[in-house]
Design an enzyme around this catalytic site. Structure first.
Site, PDB file in Angstrom:
ATOM      1  N   TYR A   1      44.603  18.214 -56.221  1.00  0.00           N
ATOM      2  CA  TYR A   1      43.543  19.148 -55.836  1.00  0.00           C
ATOM      3  C   TYR A   1      42.563  18.472 -54.880  1.00  0.00           C
ATOM      4  CZ  TYR A   1      39.227  21.857 -56.236  1.00  0.00           C
ATOM      5  OH  TYR A   1      38.072  22.554 -55.953  1.00  0.00           O
TER       6      TYR A   1
ATOM      7  N   ALA B   1      44.003  17.905 -51.430  1.00  0.00           N
ATOM      8  CA  ALA B   1      44.031  19.122 -50.623  1.00  0.00           C
ATOM      9  C   ALA B   1      42.647  19.421 -50.053  1.00  0.00           C
ATOM     10  CB  ALA B   1      44.523  20.293 -51.467  1.00  0.00           C
TER      11      ALA B   1
END
Length: 238
Positions: free
Chosen positions: A142, A145
């Site tokens: 996460y 990204a």
């Protein structure tokens, strides 16, 4: 002067708060989400236009862009922490699925939407994407990204700047009033997240909405290519 604003992921959490902030003024607000019932209900509550759109689907995103002649503000708020796939598979396949899901939801959704809407942006328009403190530390797939989102934004700003269009990322710290942790935030973890801030409180969706609203205002026309950290001091820059 009336403006047109599009908020992806605008049915809950940060996205909804951003849409509500713009809906308070002389603005035509569009929100997107993946569930028709939620989109319809939220749009009615906010007095906005609701569009069912999965921001990771190129066809859906292209159809969304076709709705606009011009766009003043694009807020890429779609994203979140993907749920692990049910069942167990080979370890490498599970790792690949996790990373692909995070990249799709938290990076490619913004890239696809911005690319599709780019021809509709004009001088004075703003692109604002929601990042995360997770990009700075222990964020896993996460965080990676969201870090890529900030890197992409810097490049995008260089491309859009000569046209009078700004592009920025807001890196949010811990924000209450969202379903990010999907009910899995333990009390001790909550206390730790609040304790690491300088002002000793969790962030709110309104904190982020106010920052988005400022970045889309005339007073922020010389702010572009930046990642603005809104986290109460939990992560500081110099």
């Amino acid at each position: 002067m009336s403006r047109t604003v599009l908020v992806t992921g605008g049915t809950s959490g940060i996205g909804r708060a951003v849409a509500a902030k713009f809906a308070d003024g002389h603005t035509e607000v569009f929100i997107t989400g993946r569930r028709p019932d939620t989109v319809e209900r939220t749009a009615k509550e906010l007095g906005a236009h609701g569009v069912v759109c999965d921001a990771t689907d190129p066809g859906r995103v292209a159809a969304l862009a076709d709705r606009f002649e011009t766009l003043d503000v694009l807020v890429n708020a779609a994203g979140g922490l993907p749920q692990p796939a049910a069942g167990e598979g080979p370890e490498l396949e599970a790792v690949l699925a996790e990373w692909q899901a995070n990249l799709a939801q938290n990076l490619l959704s913004a890239v696809l939407t911005t690319t599709a809407l780019r021809p509709r942006l004009t001088s004075g328009s703003s692109v604002i994407s929601i990042g995360s403190i997770g990009a700075e530390r222990r964020g896993g797939s996460y965080g990676a990204a969201k870090a890529a989102l900030a890197a992409w934004n810097a490049s995008l700003s260089g491309e859009l700047g000569p046209q009078g269009i700004t592009s920025n990322v807001i890196a949010a710290g811990y924000i209450s009033g969202t379903n990010f942790f999907q009910g899995g935030l333990a009390d001790d973890r909550y206390r730790a997240l609040v304790e690491e801030t300088h002002n000793k409180r969790p962030g709110t969706v309104e904190d982020i909405a106010e920052t988005v609203h400022f970045l889309a205002s005339p007073g922020a026309r010389h702010i572009t290519g930046q990642t603005l950290h809104v986290n109460g001091g939990a992560f500081t820059t110099r």
